[in-house]
Design a protein around this motif. Structure first.
Motif, PDB file in Angstrom:
ATOM      1  N   THR A   7       8.188   6.164  -1.545  1.00 21.03           N
ATOM      2  CA  THR A   7       8.575   6.773  -1.770  1.00 21.03           C
ATOM      3  C   THR A   7      10.056   6.299  -3.161  1.00 21.03           C
ATOM      4  O   THR A   7      10.908   5.536  -1.991  1.00 21.03           O
ATOM      5  CB  THR A   7       9.613   8.407  -1.258  1.00 21.03           C
ATOM      6  N   GLU A  67       7.727  23.155  -7.791  1.00 23.48           N
ATOM      7  CA  GLU A  67       7.614  23.172  -5.957  1.00 23.48           C
ATOM      8  C   GLU A  67       8.881  22.766  -5.532  1.00 23.48           C
ATOM      9  O   GLU A  67       9.317  21.213  -5.333  1.00 23.48           O
ATOM     10  CB  GLU A  67       6.363  22.325  -5.478  1.00 23.48           C
ATOM     11  N   PRO A  69      10.729  21.631  -1.933  1.00 22.38           N
ATOM     12  CA  PRO A  69      10.338  21.324  -0.842  1.00 22.38           C
ATOM     13  C   PRO A  69      10.543  21.708   0.405  1.00 22.38           C
ATOM     14  O   PRO A  69      11.428  22.523   0.290  1.00 22.38           O
ATOM     15  CB  PRO A  69      10.786  19.164  -0.826  1.00 22.38           C
ATOM     16  N   SER A  94      11.159  12.901   7.520  1.00 22.95           N
ATOM     17  CA  SER A  94       9.831  14.444   6.626  1.00 22.95           C
ATOM     18  C   SER A  94      10.917  14.541   5.867  1.00 22.95           C
ATOM     19  O   SER A  94      10.018  15.321   5.056  1.00 22.95           O
ATOM     20  CB  SER A  94      10.443  14.919   7.820  1.00 22.95           C
ATOM     21  N   ALA A  97       8.779  12.407   3.368  1.00 26.21           N
ATOM     22  CA  ALA A  97       7.134  13.591   3.282  1.00 26.21           C
ATOM     23  C   ALA A  97       7.564  14.796   2.303  1.00 26.21           C
ATOM     24  O   ALA A  97       6.209  14.696   1.766  1.00 26.21           O
ATOM     25  CB  ALA A  97       6.994  13.429   4.310  1.00 26.21           C
ATOM     26  N   ALA A  98       7.969  15.173   2.551  1.00 27.05           N
ATOM     27  CA  ALA A  98       7.913  17.006   2.328  1.00 27.05           C
ATOM     28  C   ALA A  98       8.075  16.917   0.282  1.00 27.05           C
ATOM     29  O   ALA A  98       7.704  17.650  -0.612  1.00 27.05           O
ATOM     30  CB  ALA A  98       9.820  18.105   2.049  1.00 27.05           C
ATOM     31  N   ASP A 100       7.722  13.482  -1.449  1.00 26.49           N
ATOM     32  CA  ASP A 100       6.138  13.281  -1.960  1.00 26.49           C
ATOM     33  C   ASP A 100       4.965  14.440  -1.825  1.00 26.49           C
ATOM     34  O   ASP A 100       3.956  14.152  -2.569  1.00 26.49           O
ATOM     35  CB  ASP A 100       5.756  12.144  -0.530  1.00 26.49           C
ATOM     36  N   LYS A 101       5.266  15.132  -0.658  1.00 27.22           N
ATOM     37  CA  LYS A 101       3.774  15.802  -0.780  1.00 27.22           C
ATOM     38  C   LYS A 101       3.238  16.959  -1.815  1.00 27.22           C
ATOM     39  O   LYS A 101       2.684  17.916  -2.559  1.00 27.22           O
ATOM     40  CB  LYS A 101       4.233  17.718   0.092  1.00 27.22           C
ATOM     41  N   CYS A 102       4.570  16.944  -2.736  1.00 25.58           N
ATOM     42  CA  CYS A 102       4.820  18.095  -3.773  1.00 25.58           C
ATOM     43  C   CYS A 102       4.532  16.804  -5.603  1.00 25.58           C
ATOM     44  O   CYS A 102       3.567  17.139  -6.229  1.00 25.58           O
ATOM     45  CB  CYS A 102       6.250  18.647  -4.350  1.00 25.58           C
ATOM     46  N   LYS A 103       3.579  15.282  -4.755  1.00 23.63           N
ATOM     47  CA  LYS A 103       2.655  14.572  -5.660  1.00 23.63           C
ATOM     48  C   LYS A 103       3.663  14.411  -7.216  1.00 23.63           C
ATOM     49  O   LYS A 103       3.344  14.994  -8.162  1.00 23.63           O
ATOM     50  CB  LYS A 103       1.805  15.412  -5.916  1.00 23.63           C
TER      51      LYS A 103
END
Length: 284
Positions: A7, A67, A69, A94, A97-98, A100-103
């Protein structure tokens, strides 16, 4: 050395004291918005004002279908806390990752900056104002982080006499989720010598603060390779305390002369707001 992440460098804009500047920072791609609850700061906002300002940001988040995270719960993984390097690396992973998870659609995280307040006071404001993170900017004991209802950022102050050993003493595993290095006093607009930070960054991810401006932020990122950067005074205009919209414009990509996939917009008064690149480059 530190683990690689896919990221971009995190960008925090601090000292926001108007709904206009806060929403503008959000729209410019800032990952974190900082609100200061320290009365002696020239950028202090009252809890009442914060409810309105952060409320405006929350409305912006909703309208733009962003969104927030899902950050890891602060104390959930304490058992694994062995040393500071592995603790802060896994916590940074983490958080990254949180996001990134929101794309690419992550809402900015709202950070309250406190200094030697009680846990009750900080928790109360975090809930009232709807903050995501609490920043501990004073000489709070390490275990203060365990009494908070939100993940925290631990600030470690660096001055001209600091040594790597001094810093290591203040950097402990198992408490705060993120670490920040700032010049002593904080909010002074003074830079500290980045040699120590560069040394530390080989093992421990942290947010870099202290005298960062649109003009010097990309060099700082290039030499120090921090997890993120935090600017406050460097985004103000003519000594007016409070980040100005024109200055935020593009500081979320000077990160970027350096990062391939993005480019820098200069705004009218030559301030840069780094527009997040698609890759966070804390690779070793």
């Amino acid at each position: 050395g530190r683990m690689a992440s896919t990221t971009k460098t995190l960008v925090k804009v601090c000292g926001l004291n108007s709904a206009e500047a806060a929403c503008h920072a959000a729209a410019s791609g800032a990952d974190m918005l900082g609100f200061i609850f320290v009365k002696k700061s020239a950028r202090y906002i009252s809890p009442e004002a914060a409810v309105d300002i952060v409320g405006a940001v929350d409305k912006w988040i909703q309208e733009n279908k962003k969104e927030t995270p899902a950050l890891p719960a602060p104390a959930a993984v304490r058992g694994e806390a062995k040393d500071a390097a592995s603790w802060y690396s896994s916590q940074a992973e983490s958080v990254a990752a949180a996001i990134d998870k929101c794309k690419g659609n992550a809402a900015p995280l709202k950070v309250g900056v406190f200094m030697n307040h009680t846990a009750d006071f900080m928790n109360d404001i975090a809930k009232k104002v709807n903050l995501d993170i609490i920043q501990l900017h004073g000489s709070e004991p390490d275990d203060m982080a365990l009494k908070l209802c939100r993940p925290s950022i631990r600030v470690v102050h660096v001055d001209k006499d600091s040594t790597t050993d001094d810093l290591q003493k203040h950097i402990k595993a198992g408490y705060s989720s993120l670490l920040m290095l700032d010049s002593k006093g904080g909010g002074t607009g003074k830079k500290f010598d980045h040699k120590l930070a560069t040394q530390l960054s080989k093992d421990i991810p942290f947010l870099l603060a202290g005298g960062l401006t649109p003009a010097n932020v990309s060099d700082a990122i290039q030499s120090v390779n921090p997890l993120g950067v935090d600017a406050c005074g460097g985004l103000e205009k003519d000594g007016q305390k409070g980040v100005k919209v024109t200055c935020i414009r593009v500081y979320s990509s000077a990160c970027i002369r350096y990062f391939r996939e993005s480019y820098v917009h200069m705004c009218t008064n030559g301030c840069i707001f780094v527009v997040a690149s698609s890759e966070r480059i804390w690779k070793r």
